[in-house]
Design a protein around this motif. Structure first.
Motif, PDB file in Angstrom:
ATOM      1  N   TYR A   1       0.914  -1.262   0.027  1.00 48.55           N
ATOM      2  CA  TYR A   1       0.126  -0.102  -0.135  1.00 48.55           C
ATOM      3  C   TYR A   1       0.848   1.366  -0.105  1.00 48.55           C
ATOM      4  CZ  TYR A   1      -3.691   3.239   1.192  1.00 48.55           C
ATOM      5  OH  TYR A   1      -4.557   4.406   1.290  1.00 48.55           O
ATOM      6  N   TYR A   2       1.836   1.306   0.710  1.00 53.18           N
ATOM      7  CA  TYR A   2       2.746   2.517   0.765  1.00 53.18           C
ATOM      8  C   TYR A   2       3.368   2.974  -0.247  1.00 53.18           C
ATOM      9  CZ  TYR A   2       6.464   5.343   2.998  1.00 53.18           C
ATOM     10  OH  TYR A   2       7.331   6.367   3.322  1.00 53.18           O
ATOM     11  N   ASP A   3       3.946   1.705  -0.928  1.00 55.63           N
ATOM     12  CA  ASP A   3       4.508   1.885  -2.273  1.00 55.63           C
ATOM     13  C   ASP A   3       3.474   2.119  -3.313  1.00 55.63           C
ATOM     14  OD1 ASP A   3       6.824   1.289  -1.341  1.00 55.63           O
ATOM     15  OD2 ASP A   3       7.099  -0.995  -2.023  1.00 55.63           O
ATOM     16  N   ASP A   4       2.467   1.861  -3.274  1.00 56.64           N
ATOM     17  CA  ASP A   4       1.419   2.212  -4.253  1.00 56.64           C
ATOM     18  C   ASP A   4       0.998   3.686  -4.036  1.00 56.64           C
ATOM     19  OD1 ASP A   4      -0.369   2.079  -6.304  1.00 56.64           O
ATOM     20  OD2 ASP A   4      -1.757   0.625  -5.402  1.00 56.64           O
ATOM     21  N   ILE A   5       0.796   4.005  -2.892  1.00 56.89           N
ATOM     22  CA  ILE A   5       0.310   5.472  -3.077  1.00 56.89           C
ATOM     23  C   ILE A   5       1.392   6.717  -3.150  1.00 56.89           C
ATOM     24  CG2 ILE A   5      -0.362   7.230  -1.070  1.00 56.89           C
ATOM     25  CD1 ILE A   5      -2.773   5.913  -1.700  1.00 56.89           C
ATOM     26  N   LYS A   6       2.727   6.158  -2.909  1.00 52.03           N
ATOM     27  CA  LYS A   6       3.803   7.110  -2.988  1.00 52.03           C
ATOM     28  C   LYS A   6       3.910   7.070  -4.582  1.00 52.03           C
ATOM     29  CE  LYS A   6       5.016   8.091   1.167  1.00 52.03           C
ATOM     30  NZ  LYS A   6       5.435   9.100   1.987  1.00 52.03           N
ATOM     31  N   SER A   7       3.728   6.042  -5.171  1.00 51.61           N
ATOM     32  CA  SER A   7       4.039   5.915  -6.549  1.00 51.61           C
ATOM     33  C   SER A   7       3.095   6.843  -7.375  1.00 51.61           C
ATOM     34  CB  SER A   7       4.120   4.625  -7.130  1.00 51.61           C
ATOM     35  OG  SER A   7       4.286   4.409  -8.591  1.00 51.61           O
ATOM     36  N   ARG A   8       1.722   6.705  -7.067  1.00 50.72           N
ATOM     37  CA  ARG A   8       0.781   7.332  -7.665  1.00 50.72           C
ATOM     38  C   ARG A   8       0.913   8.856  -7.184  1.00 50.72           C
ATOM     39  NH1 ARG A   8      -4.053   4.060  -8.715  1.00 50.72           N
ATOM     40  NH2 ARG A   8      -3.807   1.896  -8.199  1.00 50.72           N
ATOM     41  N   ALA A   9       1.087   9.395  -6.235  1.00 52.51           N
ATOM     42  CA  ALA A   9       1.469  10.744  -5.997  1.00 52.51           C
ATOM     43  C   ALA A   9       2.483  11.113  -6.884  1.00 52.51           C
ATOM     44  CB  ALA A   9       1.864  10.873  -4.140  1.00 52.51           C
ATOM     45  N   SER A  10       3.442  10.604  -7.018  1.00 51.53           N
ATOM     46  CA  SER A  10       4.494  11.013  -8.086  1.00 51.53           C
ATOM     47  C   SER A  10       3.975  11.081  -9.410  1.00 51.53           C
ATOM     48  CB  SER A  10       5.691   9.907  -8.235  1.00 51.53           C
ATOM     49  OG  SER A  10       6.237  10.039  -6.955  1.00 51.53           O
ATOM     50  N   ASP A  11       3.109  10.301  -9.829  1.00 50.38           N
ATOM     51  CA  ASP A  11       2.283  10.281 -11.091  1.00 50.38           C
ATOM     52  C   ASP A  11       1.511  11.632 -11.314  1.00 50.38           C
ATOM     53  OD1 ASP A  11       3.160   7.975 -12.053  1.00 50.38           O
ATOM     54  OD2 ASP A  11       1.446   6.805 -11.414  1.00 50.38           O
ATOM     55  N   PHE A  12       0.930  12.328 -10.197  1.00 54.20           N
ATOM     56  CA  PHE A  12       0.417  13.582 -10.202  1.00 54.20           C
ATOM     57  C   PHE A  12       1.149  14.667  -9.989  1.00 54.20           C
ATOM     58  CE2 PHE A  12      -3.371  10.993  -9.164  1.00 54.20           C
ATOM     59  CZ  PHE A  12      -4.261  11.426  -9.904  1.00 54.20           C
ATOM     60  N   GLY A  13       2.682  14.453 -10.150  1.00 52.42           N
ATOM     61  CA  GLY A  13       3.702  15.624 -10.093  1.00 52.42           C
ATOM     62  C   GLY A  13       3.705  16.078  -8.615  1.00 52.42           C
TER      63      GLY A  13
END
Length: 454
Positions: free
Chosen positions: A256-268
């Motif tokens: 979950y932690y990795d997924d949320i952080k990765s998605r945040a990066s996708d939003f800049g």
């Protein structure tokens, strides 16, 4: 600078927390209808230098399980009786100085103008300590309380929520920071050129604006979310600055932690600007055996049917129609899909029946239980913090306020000795506590992310 652990406390303005057994525990106070209980908890957590106190909320008495409210009311299941957390938090602003105050408000059954006004006011009254846990609501019973026959579909709720926050951000931005003049000599109260009409007209909402509340100390509340489905995590990655998570397994928390952080990066966004908070229930003892006795006593008070009532509420699916001694079935649920996926995963991994899942749900809505001496509890927190599971943790009580007292008196000093947690507040606002910069009132563009089905 080294990472700093964050801590928050979980409450419902009610007689229970995640634990359905909490109100039955001999050590628990049950005077949740008065201000004293909340004041004692908030002041205890503030003494422990917690970042914030977080109030969850539901808008209906449980009815989904068997279409009956009699058993939930008799058993005192979660949400069987609650009061409005926004009023509780407003009262706590006057008896605390530093701890953040975060409350839940739904984007499905309120209007952005009302909610923006509530949080602008709370941020002023608390001198910059307000947080908003954004939810889309869960079930049909909530819809019926607001005069609607049916609850919006899962994806529609999130579409509405995106526009809701876009409107709220415009309203909070309708007063410039220097719009208030308050010059008695000249008679100028506010500069009208620095207060702006919003004139939003969208798919779900229309509002003229401006907000009646001048810009608050933080500019807006800290945004908290608990997205667990793919579309929910995408929503959290766009908007949230703190994310509340439930997963009883270390591997689930790491994923979950990795997924949320990765998605945040996708939003800049900078991934460090979104803090992930798994929740847990601690059982603390002078020895590990004493802690395990406390855990066993608590868990024995948990009734499986009570847990299944809440699972039915959260998923908006009636689990009364299934065999309690059979494995939990893989069904499509219209409510919270992430928690149901966790329940299914546990059932398959550990060969659990529906009754077993109900028992776990009643013990703490699938929260992990950290058990042991203060040092052993600190070990588990430290392992998760350094092991890619968390930026902080949300503490939920097996009995209240006793669990909070024990944690602050026994575990917090151990975390401080290890250099993991602050010994005093270094700022005045909730954004300060979380290590966040000034609030952004221009949300990330939706098109940048767009991988909700991941």
């Amino acid at each position: 600078m080294s990472r700093e652990l964050h801590l928050a406390g979980f409450l419902i303005a009610s007689h229970v927390t995640h634990s359905h057994a909490a109100w039955r525990h001999p050590g628990s106070e049950t005077d949740y209808l008065g201000p004293g209980y909340y004041r004692r908890v908030a002041q205890t957590l503030e003494r422990g230098k917690f970042d914030f106190l977080f109030f969850a909320d539901l808008l209906a008495t449980p009815v989904r399980y068997g279409n009956d409210i009699r058993v939930p009311l008799r058993s005192g299941t979660q949400a069987s009786a609650t009061i409005d957390p926004s009023l509780v938090a407003a009262g706590l602003a006057n008896v605390t100085d530093s701890i953040g105050l975060a409350i839940t408000k739904s984007t499905t059954y309120f209007h952005p103008y009302e909610v923006a006004r509530i949080f602008g006011t709370l941020d002023h009254l608390s001198a910059g300590r307000a947080g908003w846990n954004v939810v889309t609501s869960l079930n049909q019973a909530e819809a019926q309380n607001f005069g609607l026959d049916n609850h919006l579909g899962h994806d529609e709720r999130y579409e509405r929520a995106h526009e809701f926050l876009e409107v709220a951000f415009k309203l909070w931005d309708s007063w410039d920071a220097d719009a208030l003049v308050r010059d008695k000599a000249s008679g100028v109260f506010a500069d009208p050129d620095r207060v702006h009409i919003v004139d939003h007209s969208g798919t779900w909402f229309a509002t003229r604006g401006p907000l009646t509340v001048p810009r608050s100390p933080q500019g807006r509340p800290v945004i908290i979310q608990a997205g667990s489905s793919p579309i929910g995590k995408e929503f959290a990655a766009r908007w949230a600055e703190a994310v509340f998570e439930i997963d009883p397994t270390p591997e689930g928390r790491r994923a979950y932690y990795d997924d949320i952080k990765s998605r945040a990066s996708d939003f800049g966004r900078n991934p460090d600007d979104i803090k992930v908070f798994p929740s847990f229930v601690p059982f603390i003892g002078e020895t590990e055996s004493i802690a395990r006795e406390k855990q066993a006593f608590h868990n024995e008070l948990a009734d499986p049917v009570s847990g299944l009532i809440t699972l039915s509420v959260h998923t908006d699916h009636d689990f009364s129609r299934y065999d309690l001694d059979a494995p939990i079935e893989d069904v499509a649920v219209p409510g919270t899909r992430g928690l149901f996926d966790v329940a299914r995963r546990l059932s398959v991994r550990d060969n659990l029946t529906l009754r077993d899942i109900g028992k776990l749900y009643a013990q703490g809505v699938l929260l992990p239980q950290f058990v042991g001496t203060p040092a052993q509890i600190a070990d588990q927190i430290e392992a998760g913090f350094h092991g890619g599971e968390a930026d902080g943790y949300i503490l939920s009580a097996a009995q209240a306020p006793g669990t909070f007292n024990d944690f602050v008196d026994l575990v917090v000093p151990e975390l401080q000795r290890r250099g993991l947690f602050r010994t005093d507040y270094t700022g005045t606002t909730l954004r300060d506590h979380l290590g966040l910069g000034p609030a952004n009132l221009s949300p990330a563009t939706r098109a940048v992310g767009a991988r909700a089905g991941r």
